[in-house]
Design a protein around this motif. Structure first.
Motif, PDB file in Angstrom:
ATOM      1  N   CYS A 143      10.545  39.748  42.261  1.00 49.68           N
ATOM      2  CA  CYS A 143       9.502  40.404  41.940  1.00 49.68           C
ATOM      3  C   CYS A 143       8.369  39.338  41.516  1.00 49.68           C
ATOM      4  O   CYS A 143       7.100  39.444  42.171  1.00 49.68           O
ATOM      5  N   SER A 144       8.558  38.462  40.915  1.00 51.00           N
ATOM      6  CA  SER A 144       7.346  37.586  40.543  1.00 51.00           C
ATOM      7  C   SER A 144       6.993  36.680  41.755  1.00 51.00           C
ATOM      8  O   SER A 144       5.782  36.539  41.592  1.00 51.00           O
ATOM      9  N   GLY A 145       8.045  36.447  42.634  1.00 53.51           N
ATOM     10  CA  GLY A 145       7.921  35.519  43.906  1.00 53.51           C
ATOM     11  C   GLY A 145       6.764  36.484  44.596  1.00 53.51           C
ATOM     12  O   GLY A 145       6.089  35.901  45.228  1.00 53.51           O
ATOM     13  N   HIS A 146       7.036  37.670  45.037  1.00 54.54           N
ATOM     14  CA  HIS A 146       6.120  38.633  45.597  1.00 54.54           C
ATOM     15  C   HIS A 146       4.917  38.689  45.154  1.00 54.54           C
ATOM     16  O   HIS A 146       3.913  38.863  45.910  1.00 54.54           O
ATOM     17  N   ILE A 147       4.706  38.788  43.849  1.00 50.13           N
ATOM     18  CA  ILE A 147       3.568  39.043  43.263  1.00 50.13           C
ATOM     19  C   ILE A 147       2.712  37.926  43.317  1.00 50.13           C
ATOM     20  O   ILE A 147       1.451  37.962  43.663  1.00 50.13           O
ATOM     21  N   ALA A 148       3.294  36.510  43.030  1.00 58.22           N
ATOM     22  CA  ALA A 148       2.661  35.368  43.275  1.00 58.22           C
ATOM     23  C   ALA A 148       2.141  35.188  44.760  1.00 58.22           C
ATOM     24  O   ALA A 148       1.037  34.556  44.790  1.00 58.22           O
ATOM     25  N   ALA A 149       3.078  35.412  45.557  1.00 54.68           N
ATOM     26  CA  ALA A 149       2.645  35.271  46.953  1.00 54.68           C
ATOM     27  C   ALA A 149       1.524  36.137  47.590  1.00 54.68           C
ATOM     28  O   ALA A 149       0.618  35.698  48.269  1.00 54.68           O
TER      29      ALA A 149
END
Length: 226
Positions: free
Chosen positions: A73-79
């Motif tokens: 989830c954090s990776g999708h938000i960061a991307a």
């Protein structure tokens, strides 16, 4: 060129990051299945089952799956936002996860008595997982390599995306566009000041104004003499 690279790296990072999320969800589902079996065995009080012991393996497996989903989830938000701080935190978490996996793998392959490093599993699920891995070693090896490659690619792509930055960073270069507008206002004010100065000089140097000024000065002088 940078915008084109960013448009390719951003969805690629999301796809690679989804692989980690799928692994995390699989671990959560498997943990829930093990918890269901553990409660069923506890209710039946089957022989050899200690109800007072803590099923650490099940909860550790569940916690690791939740951690992987949180990283996803954090990776999708960061991307999506291309935020430098979010991408740095995401890279750090994935890197720590890789270090943990490398430490566990090294301990298992180099230490023959690696099971002694872990507490006894009262549920027996650890032994079942070990037997499954040994019977399907090639499949498990492919899945492990896929997960490690996905994590390494996630770190690399997040670093590339962080170095490229977001589209909003390029908008700050457009501050120079406001300079001509300000200069145009100054250019409009400059002629007005020039005209006012010329008008003042004109009235000061006009002969009629000079004669009035002289007569006024003569009148004041006579009044002072009187």
């Amino acid at each position: 060129m940078a915008e084109w690279v960013r448009a390719c790296v951003q969805p690629t990072l999301k796809i690679v990051n989804s692989v980690i999320g799928l692994v995390g969800m699989s671990m959560i589902l498997y943990s829930l299945w093990m918890i269901r079996g553990w409660f069923r065995e506890r209710s039946e009080l089957s022989p050899g089952f200690s109800g007072s012991s803590t099923p650490w393996f099940i909860f550790s497996f569940l916690g690791l799956g939740i951690f992987l989903c949180a990283i996803t989830c954090s990776g999708h938000i960061a991307a999506e936002t291309i935020n430098g701080h979010c991408l740095s935190c995401y890279t750090a978490f994935v890197f720590l996860l890789l270090l943990l996996e490398a430490a566990i793998t090294t301990d298992i392959f180099l230490n023959r008595h690696w099971e002694a490093d872990f507490p006894r599993d009262p549920t027996g699920r650890l032994d079942e997982l070990k037997d499954f891995v040994q019977s399907n070693f090639e499949l498990c090896k492919l899945i492990s390599i896929l997960v490690v490659v996905a994590q390494a690619l996630s770190i690399f792509l997040s670093m590339v995306l962080r170095s490229l930055g977001s589209d909003h960073d390029y908008y700050y270069d457009s501050d120079d566009d406001s300079v001509p507008a300000r200069l145009s206002l100054l250019r409009k004010d400059a002629p007005n000041t020039h005209h006012i100065a010329n008008a003042t000089l004109f009235f000061k140097n006009h002969p009629w104004i000079v004669r009035i000024h002289d007569k006024a000065a003569l009148l004041i002088a006579r009044l002072c003499c009187c």
